[in-house]
Scaffold this motif. Structure first.
Motif, PDB file in Angstrom:
ATOM      1  N   PHE A  99      -5.141  -6.815   6.730  1.00 51.21           N
ATOM      2  CA  PHE A  99      -3.633  -5.989   6.056  1.00 51.21           C
ATOM      3  C   PHE A  99      -2.896  -5.932   7.753  1.00 51.21           C
ATOM      4  O   PHE A  99      -3.311  -4.796   7.827  1.00 51.21           O
ATOM      5  N   PRO A 100      -2.037  -6.384   8.479  1.00 48.48           N
ATOM      6  CA  PRO A 100      -1.583  -6.487   9.462  1.00 48.48           C
ATOM      7  C   PRO A 100      -0.290  -6.288   9.958  1.00 48.48           C
ATOM      8  O   PRO A 100       0.332  -5.515  10.213  1.00 48.48           O
ATOM      9  N   GLU A 101       0.333  -5.591   7.853  1.00 50.35           N
ATOM     10  CA  GLU A 101       0.667  -5.404   8.013  1.00 50.35           C
ATOM     11  C   GLU A 101       1.065  -3.528   7.721  1.00 50.35           C
ATOM     12  O   GLU A 101       2.321  -2.949   7.597  1.00 50.35           O
ATOM     13  N   VAL A 102       0.250  -3.232   7.971  1.00 47.75           N
ATOM     14  CA  VAL A 102      -0.349  -1.561   7.107  1.00 47.75           C
ATOM     15  C   VAL A 102      -0.786  -0.448   9.127  1.00 47.75           C
ATOM     16  O   VAL A 102      -2.008  -1.501  10.012  1.00 47.75           O
ATOM     17  N   ARG A 103      -0.095   0.427   8.677  1.00 44.83           N
ATOM     18  CA  ARG A 103      -0.503   1.498   9.622  1.00 44.83           C
ATOM     19  C   ARG A 103      -1.807   2.064   9.478  1.00 44.83           C
ATOM     20  O   ARG A 103      -1.355   2.551   8.583  1.00 44.83           O
ATOM     21  N   PHE A 104      -2.586   2.690  10.169  1.00 45.33           N
ATOM     22  CA  PHE A 104      -3.739   3.872   9.897  1.00 45.33           C
ATOM     23  C   PHE A 104      -3.274   4.885  10.908  1.00 45.33           C
ATOM     24  O   PHE A 104      -3.490   5.260  12.169  1.00 45.33           O
ATOM     25  N   ARG A 105      -4.304   5.915  10.220  1.00 45.07           N
ATOM     26  CA  ARG A 105      -4.524   7.173  10.871  1.00 45.07           C
ATOM     27  C   ARG A 105      -5.784   7.923  10.945  1.00 45.07           C
ATOM     28  O   ARG A 105      -6.647   7.118  10.200  1.00 45.07           O
ATOM     29  N   VAL A 106      -6.046   8.067  11.501  1.00 45.57           N
ATOM     30  CA  VAL A 106      -8.207   8.361  12.058  1.00 45.57           C
ATOM     31  C   VAL A 106      -7.990  10.131  11.993  1.00 45.57           C
ATOM     32  O   VAL A 106      -6.975  10.770  13.520  1.00 45.57           O
ATOM     33  N   TYR A 107      -7.999  11.051  11.563  1.00 43.31           N
ATOM     34  CA  TYR A 107      -7.840  12.804  11.554  1.00 43.31           C
ATOM     35  C   TYR A 107      -9.430  12.637  11.547  1.00 43.31           C
ATOM     36  O   TYR A 107     -10.348  12.981  11.380  1.00 43.31           O
ATOM     37  N   GLY A 108      -9.469  13.911  12.742  1.00 38.06           N
ATOM     38  CA  GLY A 108     -11.002  14.295  13.239  1.00 38.06           C
ATOM     39  C   GLY A 108     -11.126  16.037  12.688  1.00 38.06           C
ATOM     40  O   GLY A 108      -9.858  16.773  12.656  1.00 38.06           O
ATOM     41  N   HIS A 109     -11.954  16.277  12.273  1.00 38.40           N
ATOM     42  CA  HIS A 109     -12.458  17.899  11.579  1.00 38.40           C
ATOM     43  C   HIS A 109     -14.409  17.482  12.213  1.00 38.40           C
ATOM     44  O   HIS A 109     -14.177  17.098  13.506  1.00 38.40           O
ATOM     45  N   THR A 110     -13.807  19.406  12.622  1.00 35.35           N
ATOM     46  CA  THR A 110     -15.896  19.725  13.120  1.00 35.35           C
ATOM     47  C   THR A 110     -16.075  20.298  11.606  1.00 35.35           C
ATOM     48  O   THR A 110     -15.733  20.928  11.073  1.00 35.35           O
TER      49      THR A 110
END
Length: 218
Positions: A99-110
């Motif tokens: 999906f080259p048209e799509v942006r992603f985010r990565v959320y960090g947790h502890t």
């Protein structure tokens, strides 16, 4: 005329002081999820909702989670990707490349062990480790974001002790690449359901015979 304003201000200050520090901090953290410290996020969110982008981003994010899994876990006090995490991230990376048209985010947790400030930093390092892995798999960093960590504020399991399920990153769809030709026409559904549309297309029964088009023999 100024006395009511002064009294109201004093009352608000007194009310804030009457709450425990942990309660006030939790409200602050919850607010940060909405605003993120960046003015204009509300306008961006409204725009995404009105154009349909938000709806389809949520749909694709749910599909991403169900097909490849959106979460990887970490050892205690570590941002290193172990073998299990790498296997999950390889599947995530394969999905993202489709999906080259799509942006992603990565959320960090502890987990809840340690100070809030340290955990916020640790969560961000975990998110950055995932983004670095995706970049090593040929995914452009312009489509990836390691957002400011949620730290210990969103545990999966409510416990003060060490809990692996709380030590995690979560990858989600954040939106669409605005400069892509399809997205400029607002065809978000075409991206999300691309494979489904293609799978419904019947293969042609026509073939070239000499210089003429003819039906294929059954």
């Amino acid at each position: 005329m100024k006395r009511p304003l002064i009294a109201t201000t004093a009352l608000l200050a007194l009310t804030a002081c009457s709450y425990p520090t942990e309660v006030l901090r939790s409200y602050s953290e919850s607010g940060s999820i909405t605003d993120g410290g960046t003015f204009g996020n509300s306008t961006m969110n409204n725009t995404q909702v009105m154009t349909g982008e938000k709806h389809y981003a949520v749909d694709l994010s749910r599909r991403f989670a169900s097909e490849v899994g959106n979460t990887v876990n970490f050892a205690f006090n570590s941002a290193r990707l172990d073998a299990t995490a790498v296997n999950v991230l390889r599947r995530q990376a394969h999905f993202i490349r489709q999906f080259p048209e799509v942006r992603f985010r990565v959320y960090g947790h502890t987990d809840l062990v340690g100070s809030p400030s340290y955990n916020k930093s640790l969560g961000l390092r975990r998110a950055q480790a995932v983004v670095n892995f995706f970049a090593s798999q040929g995914i452009s960093r312009s489509r990836l974001e390691a957002v400011a960590s949620f730290g210990e504020t969103q545990p999966v399991v409510m416990t003060q002790g060490r809990e692996r399920r709380n030590r995690r990153t979560v990858t989600e769809v954040s939106g669409f690449v605005a400069s892509h030709p399809i997205i400029m026409d607002g065809k978000y559904a075409e991206v999300v359901y691309r494979e489904y549309v293609e799978s419904a297309t019947s293969p042609t029964t026509l073939q070239i015979v000499g210089n003429e088009l003819a039906g294929a023999a059954e």
